[in-house]
Design a protein around this motif. Structure first.
Motif, PDB file in Angstrom:
ATOM      1  N   ILE A 175      40.597  33.502  34.439  1.00  0.00           N
ATOM      2  CA  ILE A 175      41.518  32.534  35.028  1.00  0.00           C
ATOM      3  C   ILE A 175      42.532  32.075  33.986  1.00  0.00           C
ATOM      4  O   ILE A 175      43.729  31.976  34.267  1.00  0.00           O
ATOM      5  N   ARG A 176      42.061  31.820  32.780  1.00  0.00           N
ATOM      6  CA  ARG A 176      42.963  31.373  31.716  1.00  0.00           C
ATOM      7  C   ARG A 176      43.997  32.448  31.379  1.00  0.00           C
ATOM      8  O   ARG A 176      45.154  32.155  31.085  1.00  0.00           O
ATOM      9  N   LEU A 177      43.590  33.716  31.432  1.00  0.00           N
ATOM     10  CA  LEU A 177      44.502  34.811  31.146  1.00  0.00           C
ATOM     11  C   LEU A 177      45.374  35.180  32.346  1.00  0.00           C
ATOM     12  O   LEU A 177      46.235  36.041  32.245  1.00  0.00           O
ATOM     13  N   LYS A 178      45.106  34.532  33.474  1.00  0.00           N
ATOM     14  CA  LYS A 178      45.831  34.790  34.730  1.00  0.00           C
ATOM     15  C   LYS A 178      45.713  36.262  35.122  1.00  0.00           C
ATOM     16  O   LYS A 178      46.685  36.896  35.543  1.00  0.00           O
ATOM     17  N   ALA A 179      44.505  36.799  34.979  1.00  0.00           N
ATOM     18  CA  ALA A 179      44.256  38.212  35.263  1.00  0.00           C
ATOM     19  C   ALA A 179      44.382  38.538  36.742  1.00  0.00           C
ATOM     20  O   ALA A 179      44.621  39.682  37.101  1.00  0.00           O
TER      21      ALA A 179
ATOM     22  N   SER B 127      36.126  31.929  33.612  1.00  0.00           N
ATOM     23  CA  SER B 127      37.102  30.997  33.045  1.00  0.00           C
ATOM     24  C   SER B 127      38.101  31.715  32.144  1.00  0.00           C
ATOM     25  O   SER B 127      39.284  31.373  32.120  1.00  0.00           O
TER      26      SER B 127
ATOM     27  N   GLU C 288      46.474  36.934  38.932  1.00  0.00           N
ATOM     28  CA  GLU C 288      47.677  36.333  39.489  1.00  0.00           C
ATOM     29  C   GLU C 288      48.302  37.280  40.511  1.00  0.00           C
ATOM     30  O   GLU C 288      48.533  38.442  40.253  1.00  0.00           O
TER      31      GLU C 288
ATOM     32  N   SER D  82      46.884  38.255  43.307  1.00  0.00           N
ATOM     33  CA  SER D  82      45.913  39.041  44.064  1.00  0.00           C
ATOM     34  C   SER D  82      45.013  38.099  44.869  1.00  0.00           C
ATOM     35  O   SER D  82      45.219  36.899  44.904  1.00  0.00           O
TER      36      SER D  82
END
Length: 73
Positions: free
Chosen positions: A42-46, A39, A48, A50
């Motif tokens: 996902i929140r940090l958009k790690a 979570s 994005e 990919s």
């Protein structure tokens, strides 16, 4: 005497950065389970831009990534 707008903008950006760092500094320390890590990522958009995120056991992940020389705990 007025300060240039650039200096004021820089001070504002630095202040917001320090506040953001202080608020989220201990987020990683509070992670207790894989779902917490997922979570956060996902929140940090790690991931994005990919491939979709997949949670898998370490042994399968090491085989998939061919990390034969990586120490597994």
């Amino acid at each position: 005497m007025h300060q240039p707008k650039l200096v004021i903008y820089l001070i504002l950006v630095l202040s917001l950065t320090l506040i953001n760092t202080a608020v989220f500094a201990n987020t990683i320390d509070d992670l207790k389970a894989d779902d917490d890590v997922l979570s956060l990522l996902i929140r940090l958009k790690a991931f994005e831009g990919s491939d979709p995120i997949a949670v898998m056991p370490t042994d399968i992940l090491l085989k998939k990534l061919q990390c034969s020389e990586v120490a597994a705990n």
